[in-house]
Design an enzyme around this catalytic site. Structure first.
Site, mmCIF file in Angstrom:
data_model
loop_
_atom_site.group_PDB
_atom_site.id
_atom_site.type_symbol
_atom_site.label_atom_id
_atom_site.label_comp_id
_atom_site.label_asym_id
_atom_site.label_seq_id
_atom_site.Cartn_x
_atom_site.Cartn_y
_atom_site.Cartn_z
ATOM 1 N N GLU A 106 0.837 -1.208 0.000
ATOM 2 C CA GLU A 106 0.000 0.000 0.000
ATOM 3 C C GLU A 106 0.873 1.261 0.000
ATOM 4 O O GLU A 106 0.554 2.243 -0.651
ATOM 5 C CB GLU A 106 -0.939 -0.001 1.211
ATOM 6 C CG GLU A 106 -2.028 -1.070 1.101
ATOM 7 C CD GLU A 106 -2.992 -1.021 2.271
ATOM 8 O OE1 GLU A 106 -2.548 -1.360 3.383
ATOM 9 O OE2 GLU A 106 -4.146 -0.631 2.079
ATOM 10 N N GLU A 126 -4.057 -9.317 3.171
ATOM 11 C CA GLU A 126 -4.792 -9.043 4.417
ATOM 12 C C GLU A 126 -5.916 -10.035 4.689
ATOM 13 O O GLU A 126 -6.199 -10.357 5.841
ATOM 14 C CB GLU A 126 -5.370 -7.625 4.380
ATOM 15 C CG GLU A 126 -4.370 -6.515 4.649
ATOM 16 C CD GLU A 126 -3.550 -6.102 3.435
ATOM 17 O OE1 GLU A 126 -3.592 -6.806 2.398
ATOM 18 O OE2 GLU A 126 -2.850 -5.082 3.526
#
Ligand code: NAI
Length: 702
Positions: A106, A126
């Protein structure tokens, strides 16, 4: 050492994240990034910035301890760092070596450009922790690569190789030396006055997306993702990237992130994450003991398991010799291996070239002498003590002096096998699961005389083979299969009392297991199950249900016969009135009045025996810790990871409640329902499995 180091190479500032072992974006790293970015902004001589990671790794993600403790939400959060990056007037390029996963990726996505090393991998895993990416990952990924790719990759948590990431538009360049190429790119951007490319503003891939795409994808993963929160929220978030204004979609992603972070599923999956790591640690193993290198391997027996084990070695780049009892059996085994690789190529999972290279590492051999150079030899012949002892006696004669001799037995006594050799300290169990090249679990079994070095070697080997490794003690069935005994038996008692195979399997599959117990029996073969059962000793006050034996007598051997607890059309199971009649016949013969059994009772009746036997396994030191039992059940037996494993489930239910349920059922359902002493002890003292070791010691001495 600073969490982020700052150096300049001419007009380029290089920010290097240094947070061993994996450069996780812990709070000190985020703080240091904010400072370093500011320093670069303030320095007039700096015209561009490159962000990279120390020790050949960009950043593997958020700090999982911080996720659990909540520190991950302490400012500056990753979103704050990203906002600072996107406000910057100087170009920022990510240089990705090793991996950029989760929050690490990210961060890279918030750079203006990304350069990845040839062997690097990127991704947003995730979901594996019950989370969704919370720092704009679903948004920027979707905007760069489009919603189809985002849906596939983020709901699966896939690791994407550099070349593929380049095709998808997630990285801009692939290079042998990512840092040098990133610096060169940063210089070009400055020289050419390139407009800064902000991923969260890229529009073309999120415009005009067919809304049917999301409906279809929800359906596609419905079975696999059943009962789970995160995959659905990932889809919602990607949909928002395509249908809502940027700020609103980012806000929604954040909201879903909090929802997932606060969920019981996230907590369970973080438990599993730590449990998998704890399982690698073997108390009492002297620190100086080093794993022996495994440069070549051999497998004896090329049946269902031997073939898969050989593939596991080849897939890890380790040459492996395969020995069979006859030329015909060897040819059959190797043909099956070849067929498996062809199937992977056909499915696009493997290139033809890679398949051929891998296959070339597997050598069929004609006699024992050819095994002399192997560092480890794994036996996977019939589950028969006499045959296994003969094989081990032969191996002992030919194997190199330092070689490890391992057995893939699923139930037999490793010490009795070791006793047929002159080197019991080099004999160990390596229990793979079927199909061995696919299933993640490796249950290593320590014999009475197995040396520390042998254990260290097979634990390390498991990781080399890409497995999740647990060490078990030697007893009938070790951890996993031993626990399965009463679970399997209970399913049949439920049938006798009035349940149907469909009901039992549905309840367990709705709970989240990959497959219900009777469907599993049909898959493994009822004849096999019956044979194993016949060889096992039962306590005097216990019995087996005659259902399995009757199915076998009627030729209902399972999937391979097209009929077992179900009738099969291909792999589709269909309830069969003949089976109902057979089961009703058993109930009649035993004088059991059939009744409607509520789903909750079925679940209780199946999960409690697992927990109870799990407690015995911990109590007797067969498992080193309760969390090892969870790891075994999740990776070997299809227990839903998002429920944390049987022992974790028991803790969440409350150990006192588990004991109460067992005591309530014991009078009607027999001795097997008596709670294990350890379970009773912990329930009474209000302690947890974490204290099981101490409790066990106290209990034994009391
Ligand atoms: P299998 O019957 O498919 O294969 C056994 C192979 O060993 C056969 O190809 C046979 O020709 C060969 N063989 C027999 N005696 C031999 C000898 N003296 N020398 C060389 N080769 C010989 O059996 P499977 O299922 O592969 O099981 C092998 C072992 O793995 C057993 O101990 C079993 O309990 C264990 N295991 C099986 C699992 C399964 O799901 N099938 C799971 C985990 C362990």
């Amino acid at each position: 050492m600073a969490a982020v180091s700052y150096q300049t190479q001419g007009e380029v500032a290089v920010l290097t994240i240094a947070n061993p072992p994996v450069n996780a974006l812990s709070l000190p790293v985020r703080q240091a990034l904010v400072q370093a970015l500011q320093q670069a902004a303030d320095d007039a001589a700096v015209k561009a910035i490159v962000i990279t990671g120390a020790d050949g790794m960009f950043a593997a993600g958020a700090d999982i301890n911080e996720v659990a403790s909540g520190l991950v939400l302490t400012p500056p959060v990753t979103r704050d760092v990203q906002a600072q990056m996107e406000r910057a007037s100087k170009p920022i390029v990510a240089a990705i070596a090793g991996v950029a996963f989760g929050a690490g990726f990210e961060l890279a996505l918030a750079c203006h450009w990304r350069v990845a090393e040839t062997r690097a991998r990127v991704g947003l895993p995730e979901v594996k922790l019950g989370l969704i990416p919370g720092a704009g990952g679903t948004q920027r990924f979707t905007r760069l690569a489009g919603p189809e790719a985002a849906l596939e990759a983020i709901t699966a948590g896939s690791a994407i190789p550099a070349a593929r990431a380049r095709e998808l538009g997630l990285v801009d360049e692939v290079a042998e030396d990512a840092l040098a190429a990133a610096i060169a790119l940063a210089r070009r951007a400055v020289a050419e006055h390139r407009p800064l490319r902000i991923a969260s503003d890229v529009e073309d891939r999120v415009r005009g997306v067919d809304p049917g795409l999301f409906t279809a994808f929800r359906q596609k993963i419905a079975f696999k993702a059943r009962g789970q929160l995160a995959p659905g929220r990932i889809i919602d978030s990607i949909e928002a990237a395509c249908t809502r204004p940027k700020e609103e979609a980012l806000r929604l992603e954040r909201q879903y992130f909090f929802e997932c972070r606060d969920s019981a599923q996230r907590e369970a999956l973080v438990h599993v994450f730590f449990a998998e790591r704890a399982a690698r640690k073997i108390p009492g193993l002297p620190a100086h003991v080093q794993a022996l290198p495994v440069r070549s391997a051999a497998v004896v027996g090329a049946g269902t398991m031997g073939g898969g084990i050989a593939m596991s070695f080849a897939n890890a780049g380790i040459p492996v010799a395969v020995l069979e009892s006859s030329r015909a059996a060897l040819e059959k085994g190797v043909a099956l291996i070849r067929k498996n690789y062809s199937a992977s190529v056909a499915r696009g999972r493997l290139t033809q070239k890679r398949a051929e290279e891998t296959l070339a590492l597997i050598h069929g051999v004609g006699d024992y002498a050819a095994l002399a150079s192997a560092d480890i030899i794994i036996e996977a012949v019939f589950e028969d003590m006499k045959v296994k002892r003969e094989v081990f006696a032969r191996l002992d004669q030919v194997a190199a002096p330092g070689a490890i001799l391992a057995t893939n037995t699923s139930t037999l006594d490793v010490d009795a096998i070791a006793a047929s050799t002159s080197r019991p300290e080099q004999v160990v169990g390596t229990h793979f699961f079927s199909p061995a090249h696919v299933m993640k679990l490796l249950e290593n079994v320590r014999g009475q005389r197995t040396s520390a070095q042998t254990i260290a070697t097979v634990m390390a080997l498991g990781r080399t083979l890409g497995k999740i490794v647990v060490l078990a003690g030697n007893c009938e069935g070790f951890i996993g299969n031993r626990m399965l005994m009463y679970y399997g038996a209970e399913a049949e008692f439920l049938l006798e009392e009035g349940a149907t195979p469909e009901q039992i399997d549905r309840v367990i599959e709705d709970f989240g297991f990959a497959m219900g117990p009777l469907a599993v029996r049909d898959l493994a073969g009822n004849d096999v199950g019956f044979l194993i059962r016949r060889g096992r000793k039962l306590p005097a006050d216990e019995r087996w249900s005659p259902i399995l034996e009757r199915l076998v007598a009627h030729g209902r051997l399972g999937q391979k016969a097209g009929r077992g607890f179900y009738r099969y059309e291909g792999r589709t199971r269909i309830p069969d009135p003949e089976v109902t009649a057979l089961i009703e016949g058993v109930s009649r013969d035993l004088g059991i009045a059939r009744r409607q059994i509520p789903d909750e009772e079925i679940l209780d009746r199946l999960l409690h025996p697992l927990v109870n036997e799990g407690a015995r396994v911990v109590e007797q030191g067969i498992a080193l810790r309760a969390s090892d039992v969870d790891v075994v059940y999740i990776h070997g037996y299809g227990f839903p990871a998002y429920k944390g494993g049987p022992m974790y489930w028991a803790r969440q239910t409350g150990l006192a409640r588990v004991v109460e349920t067992m005591q309530r059922l014991a009078p009607t359902h027999g001795a097997r329902w008596r709670p294990a002493p350890l379970l009773e002890h912990l329930a009474a003292s209000g302690e947890d499995w974490d204290n099981a070791h101490e409790a066990k010691t106290t209990h034994n001495s009391s």
